[in-house]
Structure formats: C-alpha cells, structure tokens
Motif scaffolding. Structure first.
Motif, mmCIF file in Angstrom:
data_model
loop_
_atom_site.group_PDB
_atom_site.id
_atom_site.type_symbol
_atom_site.label_atom_id
_atom_site.label_comp_id
_atom_site.label_asym_id
_atom_site.label_seq_id
_atom_site.Cartn_x
_atom_site.Cartn_y
_atom_site.Cartn_z
ATOM 1 N N LYS A 186 0.816 -1.209 0.000
ATOM 2 C CA LYS A 186 0.000 0.000 0.000
ATOM 3 C C LYS A 186 0.853 1.265 0.000
ATOM 4 C CE LYS A 186 -3.796 -2.249 2.480
ATOM 5 N NZ LYS A 186 -4.618 -2.261 3.713
ATOM 6 N N GLY A 187 2.172 1.092 -0.058
ATOM 7 C CA GLY A 187 3.074 2.227 -0.133
ATOM 8 C C GLY A 187 3.416 2.856 1.201
ATOM 9 N N GLN A 188 3.108 2.197 2.301
ATOM 10 C CA GLN A 188 3.373 2.786 3.610
ATOM 11 C C GLN A 188 4.853 2.680 3.967
ATOM 12 O OE1 GLN A 188 0.858 1.751 6.854
ATOM 13 N NE2 GLN A 188 -1.042 1.919 5.697
ATOM 14 N N PRO A 189 5.445 3.754 4.493
ATOM 15 C CA PRO A 189 6.840 3.702 4.932
ATOM 16 C C PRO A 189 6.983 2.897 6.212
ATOM 17 C CG PRO A 189 5.875 5.827 5.483
ATOM 18 C CD PRO A 189 4.848 5.089 4.667
ATOM 19 N N ASN A 190 8.216 2.597 6.562
ATOM 20 C CA ASN A 190 8.465 1.745 7.726
ATOM 21 C C ASN A 190 7.881 2.314 9.015
ATOM 22 O OD1 ASN A 190 9.812 -0.049 6.101
ATOM 23 N ND2 ASN A 190 11.862 0.606 6.695
ATOM 24 N N LYS A 191 7.942 3.635 9.180
ATOM 25 C CA LYS A 191 7.435 4.239 10.412
ATOM 26 C C LYS A 191 5.929 4.013 10.573
ATOM 27 C CE LYS A 191 10.913 7.857 11.065
ATOM 28 N NZ LYS A 191 11.164 9.314 11.183
ATOM 29 N N LEU A 192 5.185 4.158 9.481
ATOM 30 C CA LEU A 192 3.736 3.944 9.558
ATOM 31 C C LEU A 192 3.409 2.469 9.749
ATOM 32 C CD1 LEU A 192 2.239 6.393 6.894
ATOM 33 C CD2 LEU A 192 2.361 6.644 9.374
ATOM 34 N N ILE A 193 4.184 1.592 9.113
ATOM 35 C CA ILE A 193 3.981 0.157 9.308
ATOM 36 C C ILE A 193 4.220 -0.203 10.770
ATOM 37 C CG2 ILE A 193 4.851 -2.146 8.731
ATOM 38 C CD1 ILE A 193 5.498 -1.109 5.944
ATOM 39 N N ALA A 194 5.285 0.341 11.336
ATOM 40 C CA ALA A 194 5.591 0.067 12.742
ATOM 41 C C ALA A 194 4.469 0.545 13.648
ATOM 42 C CB ALA A 194 6.914 0.747 13.119
ATOM 43 N N ARG A 195 3.943 1.716 13.365
ATOM 44 C CA ARG A 195 2.866 2.276 14.198
ATOM 45 C C ARG A 195 1.604 1.420 14.096
ATOM 46 N NH1 ARG A 195 1.554 8.191 12.584
ATOM 47 N NH2 ARG A 195 3.795 8.301 13.033
ATOM 48 N N GLU A 196 1.257 1.012 12.891
ATOM 49 C CA GLU A 196 0.026 0.244 12.707
ATOM 50 C C GLU A 196 0.114 -1.148 13.318
ATOM 51 O OE1 GLU A 196 -2.999 -1.073 9.089
ATOM 52 O OE2 GLU A 196 -1.826 0.772 9.007
ATOM 53 N N LEU A 197 1.297 -1.761 13.267
ATOM 54 C CA LEU A 197 1.448 -3.128 13.765
ATOM 55 C C LEU A 197 1.965 -3.178 15.202
ATOM 56 C CD1 LEU A 197 2.963 -4.915 10.626
ATOM 57 C CD2 LEU A 197 0.575 -4.799 11.350
ATOM 58 N N GLY A 198 2.272 -2.006 15.774
ATOM 59 C CA GLY A 198 2.773 -1.984 17.142
ATOM 60 C C GLY A 198 4.164 -2.564 17.275
ATOM 61 N N LEU A 199 5.006 -2.326 16.266
ATOM 62 C CA LEU A 199 6.369 -2.844 16.263
ATOM 63 C C LEU A 199 7.367 -1.697 16.255
ATOM 64 C CD1 LEU A 199 5.928 -5.529 13.442
ATOM 65 C CD2 LEU A 199 5.853 -5.934 15.908
ATOM 66 N N SER A 200 8.605 -2.003 16.542
ATOM 67 C CA SER A 200 9.654 -1.004 16.407
ATOM 68 C C SER A 200 10.031 -0.866 14.935
ATOM 69 C CB SER A 200 10.886 -1.396 17.218
ATOM 70 O OG SER A 200 11.527 -2.526 16.635
ATOM 71 N N VAL A 201 10.592 0.280 14.568
ATOM 72 C CA VAL A 201 11.013 0.490 13.186
ATOM 73 C C VAL A 201 12.088 -0.520 12.802
ATOM 74 C CG1 VAL A 201 12.102 2.109 11.587
ATOM 75 C CG2 VAL A 201 10.398 2.934 13.211
#
Length: 238
Positions: A179-194
């Motif tokens: 979906k084109g999401q950068p790592n920071k947004l992926i981390a936020r959505e999944l509750g993970l660290s970058v």
C-alpha cells in the motif's frame, strides 16, 4: 466516480474514455490534453478518484507530473498509460508512486482489468522479463526456480505466494508495504519497532528474490496475475 484522462492525442483520449465509461454508469470523465489542462482540472475539482496519465505530453514530462500529483494529491490513484513498455520505465513509474502501468499496445480488456485492480486497492504492472531491469538482482535459488517455471509467452515469473513461506507478521508487513506505507507507519500500525519492521521487510525482499520495495511490489503483482488475474494483493495474503 470521477476520472481524469491526460493524453495529448485525441484518438487515444476517445479510446480511453470508451473503456472508462465501461466501468459503470456512475463514472464521470474529464479529458485533459496537456499538463497545464490536467493541473487546472485537479485544481478546479480535487474530488477526482482516478487519473490515467500519458508519459509523453507536449508541454510536460509525464514522470514530472506523476511526482507533482503524488505530492499534491497523495490519496489519488494514478495509472500510467504509455507507448513505452520498457521495464525501466515501469519500475520508475511504480517507484514514483503510480498504482499501475499499462502499455498503449495492451487490449481494452487488459486496461479494464488493470483499472479494476487499482480501484480495488491493488497495483497493476504488465508482464515483464524479471531480469532485464537495471539494478534488478535475483539470488541463485530464485533464478533457478524462475527458469524452471518460465512461461511459454516468453517472460519469467517469481515463485507462487504459497512458495514464499512468509510468517504471519511478514505477511502483515508485506500487505502494508504494497500500500506504499513507509516503515514508520507500518511500525505504528502493527505496534512494532522500526528496526523490527526493517528486519521483516528485508526478509520479505529475500523471499521474493528482489532488493527493493518497488521491485517487491512489481514481483507480487506479477505473481498475482499468474495465479488468477485481477486480485487485491492484500486479500491474496489473508
């Protein structure tokens, strides 16, 4: 749904409009024969929901317009329609944010399929030789598998989705990556660290046998087409 067509050839515009109107009675089409006209159309009505963009315009470079529109209207899907079908152009367009790339030599059915796939949240790219792009590297194991599964049509494909053997978390990361999401947004959505997301992205790229996020998007699009045509990438991994 409002669709903006950008092409400086009247016959191409007319042909595109006939295909677009086939998407349904709810479709409204705006035609622009230049970069300037396209800018004005979006400024006057930013509610457009899809853009079809030619790369060669009389007053503008299509790649420059792609970058401009992706910056100004980040939620607006853009599909490149081009006389070129060079792998380097496909990769560049996807890398700059296009949600699809359709060569002008493609059939109306192919264009219709591509637009439906993009509107469903997927990314469409044409069949390509996976090894002829500058900078595209494939590891030995994947290359052997690619050779084994080469299609009679003359282009090569990556392993199937099942053969990737991704973990559930890697699958989640890939869905968001598509979906084109950068790592920071992926981390936020999944509750993970970058850093953890970076590790998962690296694992996904290794599984696909590619070395960049853009190549991953293209590779998955190729796999989905081989497995059944028009499929929403995110749904395919559930």
């Amino acid at each position: 749904m409002k669709v903006l067509l950008i092409d400086d050839h009247p016959l191409i515009l007319a042909a595109l409009q006939s295909v677009i109107l086939g998407l349904g009675d709810h479709v409204r089409v705006t035609a622009a024969d230049s970069g300037r006209a396209a800018r004005e159309a979006l400024q006057n009505d930013p509610a457009h929901q899809l853009v079809l963009l030619d790369l060669q315009l009389g007053d503008a470079d299509g790649f420059d317009l792609l970058v401009e529109f992706r910056t100004r209207y980040p939620g607006l899907p853009i599909v490149v329609i081009s006389a070129s079908d060079r792998t380097s152009d496909v990769i560049r367009a996807i890398d700059l944010g296009a949600m699809g790339f359709v060569p002008k030599r493609a059939s109306n059915e192919t264009l219709f399929e591509a637009l439906q796939q993009v509107l469903s949240g997927g990314v469409y790219v044409p069949p390509m030789n996976m090894g002829d792009a500058q900078g595209w590297t494939v590891d030995a194991a994947t290359a052997a598998n690619v050779q084994q599964h080469a299609l009679a049509a003359g282009y090569q494909t990556a392993p199937s989705l099942e053969e990737l053997s991704l973990t559930p978390r890697q699958t989640d990361v890939l869905n968001l990556l598509l979906k084109g999401q950068p790592n920071k947004l992926i981390a936020r959505e999944l509750g993970l660290s970058v850093e953890t997301v970076k590790d998962h992205v690296a694992a996904v790229l290794r599984a696909l046998g590619v070395n960049s996020r853009t190549q991953a998007v293209i590779a998955v699009s190729q796999i989905l087409r081989r497995q059944g045509g028009m499929v929403d990438a995110a749904l395919a991994f559930r």
